[in-house]
Design an enzyme around this catalytic site. Structure first.
Site, short mmCIF file in Angstrom:
data_model
loop_
_atom_site.label_atom_id
_atom_site.label_comp_id
_atom_site.label_asym_id
_atom_site.label_seq_id
_atom_site.Cartn_x
_atom_site.Cartn_y
_atom_site.Cartn_z
CB ALA A 193 44.46 35.74 31.22
CB CYS A 214 39.71 43.30 51.68
SG CYS A 214 38.17 42.47 52.64
CD1 TRP A 226 49.45 48.45 30.29
CD2 TRP A 226 49.24 50.33 28.97
NE1 TRP A 226 49.36 49.68 31.26
CE2 TRP A 226 49.00 50.70 30.47
CE3 TRP A 226 49.12 51.07 27.88
CZ2 TRP A 226 49.13 51.95 30.77
CZ3 TRP A 226 49.15 52.66 28.51
CH2 TRP A 226 49.16 53.28 29.57
NE ARG A 267 45.81 48.69 28.49
CZ ARG A 267 44.93 47.53 29.10
NH1 ARG A 267 43.97 46.85 28.26
NH2 ARG A 267 45.00 47.11 30.08
CG ASP A 285 51.07 37.54 33.81
OD1 ASP A 285 50.29 37.46 33.04
OD2 ASP A 285 51.29 38.53 34.44
CG HIS A 288 41.10 48.10 50.58
ND1 HIS A 288 40.96 49.63 50.61
CD2 HIS A 288 39.84 47.65 50.08
CE1 HIS A 288 39.80 49.74 49.96
NE2 HIS A 288 39.31 48.55 49.96
CA CA Z 1 48.21 38.80 32.99
#
Ligand code: CA
Length: 700
Positions: A199, A624, A410, A137, A322, A628
């Site tokens: 995290a 995976c 963000w 960033r 979260d 994917h």
């Molecule tokens: Ca997070």
């Protein structure tokens, strides 16, 4: 002695050659220039231009009446196909910015010509440790040097004129844990401070301050306590530990990573730091008896001289969803109830817009900018959110707004002091959270304490009834309400924001349009089609009297691998580039057009037992599937592997021969037998998909 004399002589010669002394050195930004940034509006000195990182420019050559003439000035191709998230910094005609892995570009800001490029040469295997793409960033420019963090955890100081390494510091406390760096370092007085990411990968958050000249470590501040049976690293952790169950899952690390915003106020001599979510996400798994779990999801005010905490404000006590508070912070002076207050503003993932007195840490106001169902409001007496019944998903799955992406993520926001408004993109995108029993720590992606489902998918009882999607909002931070709001579409991730004194707001959409809005009304004034799904925020500057607007273009980040229908990245190659615009510019050259995928090629014959295929499916999900998804998107659909890929399957999966393309080797976690089983499963998937295609053709 001899070498000392030579270097003194060299310095004298350099000073003579430069004439004006140090400020003529490339990348010369110091506190004097930065404090007087408005006197030099042609430069963009920090990620947000100013000390307070307002993402606002006083330039007005481009304004609301002539912005219709804005067009293509130049492009610089990064030759990458991943997310580009940095806001460029422009100093004296040179544009500095970062791309994937922490690669640094120094570009002539008038022509797009490369001056130098620095590649930190991060081993491709590190792609496995990054939750949300191999992004970066941005960087910091200070007194002739560039500061950047590489994905593999190194803080690097470069000569701004040449890109040569001056010093390098290892910021990671444990290279066996999946720490990364995806954020920009910040300069605080005579220190450079770096945070980490990860995290969801079983890490413990912290920031580290280094001497800006030498790279020597000055102090480290952990955002969560470690195991209280061991000594605390610094006094604040003793207080923090009281808000955790003594039997917390210390082995998981706790989270709280500082993966985006820090802002320094030299007047108060405070560094403001936003901290991340808990690890694992589920509160009662992490800390069985609950507690606020400081300093998760908090804003910290730290004295950069000592590394000591001056105040903190926790946006989400008992973080469970979260809800990081790492999102961009803006420092400004606002008149509130007849009094000018030095404020800090943030719109974190949890959906509330916070205005905080940055001197004292006092919460001045907090209101919902997005749909929020986990809390009814923030109690202004206590400064704490008041939880709803819908917030707790321990007993039963719950549909909760916002989902783990936020609210606001963000993407930088902009504060325009003329309109008094803060502009940012946010989204309404709920998720169904449920707690999972028998949580066990595993290395790597480690969030198996919570299951997240998209709302409405096979769970009609909890289907969301409102129109979700992405929005651009102009938020009045004094009255705490929207002045205007534009729905950007069904897609949730759109670009960061720039505002200018020309009564303009610039912001790009996932459909490829780079748009200029009137800052006061939200009217769309101009659209430029770029063919790129853009995530980053633009910056603006002048060279030789010409104003440019520049933005990094490259899709990825948290939505890496998803190419939503209707987005530019669905129809055009995800060609990473820097795009610059000016008045009287031309049309933007478009990336190569892509075709939707053709029929699935015939796979090699399947020679495996049903049991092997079943086991291969389980391993695929574990190792995976995080990348994917086997749909049309950024990561290869493995049902469409070529004959050559089938032949080299184990070499790719185990030995990492495509690591330079961010497909890391898995020899540390998978055996050859495992790889064969995954291969067999994928052949089976390809055969089934081919059969479906055949049926679809017959029906048509
Ligand atoms: Ca997070």
């Amino acid at each position: 002695m001899r070498s000392n004399r030579v270097s003194v002589l060299a310095l004298v010669l350099l000073a003579v050659a430069c004439g004006e002394g140090e400020p003529s050195r490339a990348g010369w930004v110091d506190l004097e220039r930065l404090t007087n940034a408005d006197a030099e509006p042609g430069n963009w000195f920090t990620l947000g231009r100013t000390l307070g990182e307002t993402h606002f420019s006083t330039l007005e050559q481009i304004h609301d009446e002539n912005v219709g003439e804005l067009g293509f000035a130049w492009e610089y191709r990064t030759n990458t196909e991943r997310g580009l998230e940095a806001t460029p910094i422009i100093v004296d005609g040179i544009l500095y910015t970062t791309g994937n892995w922490g690669v640094v570009y120094a570009i002539d800001a008038a022509t797009g010509e490369e001056r130098w490029k620095f590649d930190p040469r991060v081993p491709g295997s590190w792609a496995r440790k990054a939750c949300c793409d191999i992004v970066n960033r941005g960087l910091a420019v200070w007194k002739g040097r560039i500061y950047v963090g590489s994905l593999d955890g190194r803080l690097i100081s470069l000569d701004a004129g040449t890109g040569d390494v001056v010093w390098e510091a290892d910021t990671l406390i444990d290279r066996n844990r999946d720490y990364t760096i995806t954020s920009a370092p910040r300069i605080a007085k005579d220190k450079v401070v770096m945070g980490n990411s990860g995290a969801e990968y079983g890490v413990r958050g912290y920031i580290t301050a280094y001497d800006i000249e030498t790279g020597d470590q000055a102090w480290r501040f952990y955002t969560v306590p470690g195991d209280p049976s061991k000594p605390f690293e610094h006094p604040e952790l003793e207080m923090a530990a009281e808000t955790w169950d003594p039997n917390s899952r210390w082995d998981v690390g706790g989270g709280g990573t500082v993966w985006d915003s820090m802002v320094y106020d030299p007047e108060l001599n405070l560094l403001f730091v936003g901290t991340g979510n808990g690890g694992p996400w589920n509160w009662t798994t992490r800390s069985p008896s609950g507690g606020d779990n400081l300093f998760l999801a908090s804003i910290l005010a730290i004295n950069p001289d000592t590394g000591r905490l001056q105040w903190y404000y926790q946006t989400t006590p008992g973080e469970n969803w979260d809800y990081t508070a790492v999102q961009p912070m803006i420092l400004a002076d606002l008149e509130i109830e007849g009094r000018v207050r030095k404020v800090l503003m943030q719109a974190p993932k949890n959906g509330f817009f916070y205005v905080i007195d940055r001197e004292s840490g006092e919460l001045l106001s907090a209101e919902k900018f997005a749909t929020v169902t986990w809390a009814s409001h923030v109690d202004m007496e206590t400064g704490r959110p008041v939880l709803t019944e819908q917030a707790d998903y321990d007993e039963a799955p719950k549909l909760i707004y916002p989902g783990p992406g936020g609210g606001h993520n963000w993407q930088p926001m902009a504060y325009n002091p003329t309109t008094g408004l803060v502009y940012f993109t946010y989204f309404d995108d709920p998720a169904i959270y449920s707690r999972r029993e028998n949580y066990r720590f595993v290395a790597g992606w480690n969030n198996q304490a919570v299951t997240i489902e998209a709302a409405g998918l096979g769970n009609e009882a909890q289907a969301s009834t409102q129109e979700n999607g992405g929005f651009l909002v102009a938020w009045d931070p004094v009255t705490q309400q929207a002045a205007w709001r534009v729905r950007l579409g069904d897609g949730i991730f759109h670009g960061g924001v720039l505002s200018t004194a020309g009564n303009l707001v610039f912001e790009a959409k996932d459909d490829g349009d780079f748009i200029a809005y009137a800052a006061d009304t939200g009217e769309v004034l101009h659209r430029i089609f770029t063919g790129n799904s853009i995530l980053a925020a633009p910056a603006t500057y002048t060279v030789d009297g010409v104003q440019y607007v520049a933005v990094m273009a490259g899709w990825g980040g948290g939505l890496l691998g998803f190419y939503p229908p209707g987005s530019a990245v669905y129809s055009y190659r995800n060609e990473g580039r820097i795009l610059a615009f000016k008045l009287g510019g031309g049309t933007v050259p478009l990336p190569e057009r892509t075709e939707p995928p053709g029929p699935i090629p015939e796979p090699p014959p399947l020679e495996a037992s049903e049991e092997t295929i079943r086991r291969g499916g389980e391993l695929f999900l574990k190792a995976c599937h995080e990348c994917h998804f086997n749909v049309y998107g950024g990561y290869p659909d493995l049902r469409r592997m070529s004959a050559a890929t089938h032949l080299g399957f184990n070499e790719i999966v185990l030995n990492g021969i495509l690591a330079d393309r961010a497909m890391a080797g898995f020899a540390d976690t998978l055996t050859e037998e495992d790889s064969d089983a995954i291969h067999a499963y994928l052949i089976q998937m390809a055969m089934e998909a081919r059969a479906d295609e055949l049926v679809a053709r017959q029906i048509r």
